[in-house]
Design a protein around this motif. Structure first.
Motif, mmCIF file in Angstrom:
data_model
loop_
_atom_site.group_PDB
_atom_site.id
_atom_site.type_symbol
_atom_site.label_atom_id
_atom_site.label_comp_id
_atom_site.label_asym_id
_atom_site.label_seq_id
_atom_site.Cartn_x
_atom_site.Cartn_y
_atom_site.Cartn_z
ATOM 1 N N GLY A 1 0.808 -1.213 0.000
ATOM 2 C CA GLY A 1 0.000 0.000 0.000
ATOM 3 C C GLY A 1 0.846 1.270 0.000
ATOM 4 N N PRO A 2 1.736 1.445 0.989
ATOM 5 C CA PRO A 2 2.599 2.627 0.996
ATOM 6 C C PRO A 2 3.529 2.726 -0.216
ATOM 7 C CG PRO A 2 2.539 1.628 3.167
ATOM 8 C CD PRO A 2 1.844 0.674 2.238
ATOM 9 N N ALA B 1 -1.800 7.494 -4.901
ATOM 10 C CA ALA B 1 -2.959 6.757 -5.397
ATOM 11 C C ALA B 1 -3.730 6.059 -4.286
ATOM 12 C CB ALA B 1 -2.512 5.719 -6.434
ATOM 13 N N GLU B 2 -3.037 5.611 -3.243
ATOM 14 C CA GLU B 2 -3.691 4.860 -2.173
ATOM 15 C C GLU B 2 -4.322 5.771 -1.119
ATOM 16 O OE1 GLU B 2 -4.263 1.718 -1.834
ATOM 17 O OE2 GLU B 2 -2.994 0.792 -3.334
ATOM 18 N N THR B 3 -3.656 6.819 -0.740
ATOM 19 C CA THR B 3 -4.009 7.716 0.370
ATOM 20 C C THR B 3 -3.868 6.986 1.704
ATOM 21 O OG1 THR B 3 -6.400 7.278 0.580
ATOM 22 C CG2 THR B 3 -5.702 8.865 -1.114
ATOM 23 N N LEU B 4 -3.969 7.725 2.786
ATOM 24 C CA LEU B 4 -3.858 7.129 4.117
ATOM 25 C C LEU B 4 -4.948 6.090 4.345
ATOM 26 C CD1 LEU B 4 -2.668 6.985 6.972
ATOM 27 C CD2 LEU B 4 -4.125 8.934 7.581
ATOM 28 N N ASN C 1 -3.993 2.916 2.562
ATOM 29 C CA ASN C 1 -2.943 2.196 3.279
ATOM 30 C C ASN C 1 -3.515 1.453 4.480
ATOM 31 O OD1 ASN C 1 -1.011 3.152 1.518
ATOM 32 N ND2 ASN C 1 -0.360 4.834 2.847
ATOM 33 N N ALA C 2 -4.393 2.135 5.219
ATOM 34 C CA ALA C 2 -5.019 1.503 6.388
ATOM 35 C C ALA C 2 -5.873 0.313 5.970
ATOM 36 C CB ALA C 2 -5.862 2.526 7.145
ATOM 37 N N ALA C 3 -6.588 0.472 4.858
ATOM 38 C CA ALA C 3 -7.450 -0.612 4.375
ATOM 39 C C ALA C 3 -6.624 -1.822 3.938
ATOM 40 C CB ALA C 3 -8.323 -0.124 3.230
ATOM 41 N N CYS C 4 -5.483 -1.584 3.287
ATOM 42 C CA CYS C 4 -4.625 -2.695 2.852
ATOM 43 C C CYS C 4 -4.230 -3.567 4.042
ATOM 44 C CB CYS C 4 -3.366 -2.158 2.176
ATOM 45 S SG CYS C 4 -3.619 -1.540 0.500
#
Length: 230
Positions: free
Chosen positions: A20-21, A30-33, A36-39
């Motif tokens: 994610g990061p 593209a991912e945003t915070l 990243n948390a969802a991943c």
């Protein structure tokens, strides 16, 4: 079988939580915070649901040590579990390095605050995590089959809180594997020590506040509807 499940589960978690990061940095946010948390949260959820009945889906040396210290897990199995977790993390990290080459910072959790602030954040969010994990893993009155959702949601919440500041690791191997692959060991000790202490505190706190069976029976009698009392 248990060690194999722990290796695969940790591999899936670290691959997803670190990808994610990497994707976020490589492709201009593209991912945003939230992504990243969802991943990380979704990876934890699916691994618990798929391998929790095999190995318990620890995925985290701090969790393994905390459970052993509180007699929820045999000490004899601790070395094998930690070896499987470290191996899964390193394998996932080097695969990410190959897939996303050049993989920028490699998804390593590096504090953007002072080491003291990062230490406190990692301690608190791992405390949160182990409080929830201990509840769903050791108390039959907790969420039971929804354990994966509860733990995954806790991971997501913790990363939303601490991700921009400390990296939101909560797990020594979440930091160790990417650090080895990227050759970046900055503040590594924070992510080894703080999660372990936070895990011990979180697990011990839930164990302390957990109702005993006799207390549950007494509470149920107190709240029973009047029409059922004799």
């Amino acid at each position: 079988m248990q060690l194999g499940a722990e290796f695969v589960g940790t591999f899936i978690l670290i691959f997803a939580a670190t990808a994610g990061p990497i994707v976020n940095q490589k492709y201009n946010g593209a991912e945003t915070l939230i992504g990243n948390a969802a991943c990380a949260g979704l990876a934890v959820m699916i691994v618990i649901l798929s391998t929790g009945h095999i190995s318990g889906a620890h995925l985290n040396p701090s969790l393994t040590l905390a459970f052993a210290a509180l007699r929820h897990f045999p000490w004899a199995h601790v070395p094998g579990y930690i070896l499987a977790q470290v191996s899964g993390s390193i394998c996932a990290s080097f695969l990410l390095k190959a897939v996303f080459h050049p993989f920028m910072s490699g998804g390593v959790t590096v504090p953007s605050t002072s080491l003291g602030q990062a230490f406190v954040l990692e301690f608190v969010i791992t405390f949160n995590l182990l409080f929830v994990v201990t509840a769903v893993a050791t108390d039959t009155r907790a969420v039971g089959e929804l354990a994966g959702i509860a733990v995954g949601a806790t991971v997501m919440l913790n990363i939303l809180i601490a991700g921009p500041a400390s990296g939101g690791s909560m797990n020594p191997v979440r930091t160790l594997g990417p650090a080895v692959a990227a050759g970046n060991y900055k503040a590594l000790w924070v992510f080894l020590v703080a999660p372990t202490l936070g895990a011990l505190a979180g697990a011990a706190t839930y164990t302390a506040v957990k109702l005993r069976d006799d207390e549950v029976d007494a509470l149920q009698r107190e709240v029973r509807p009047v029409s059922f009392r004799r």
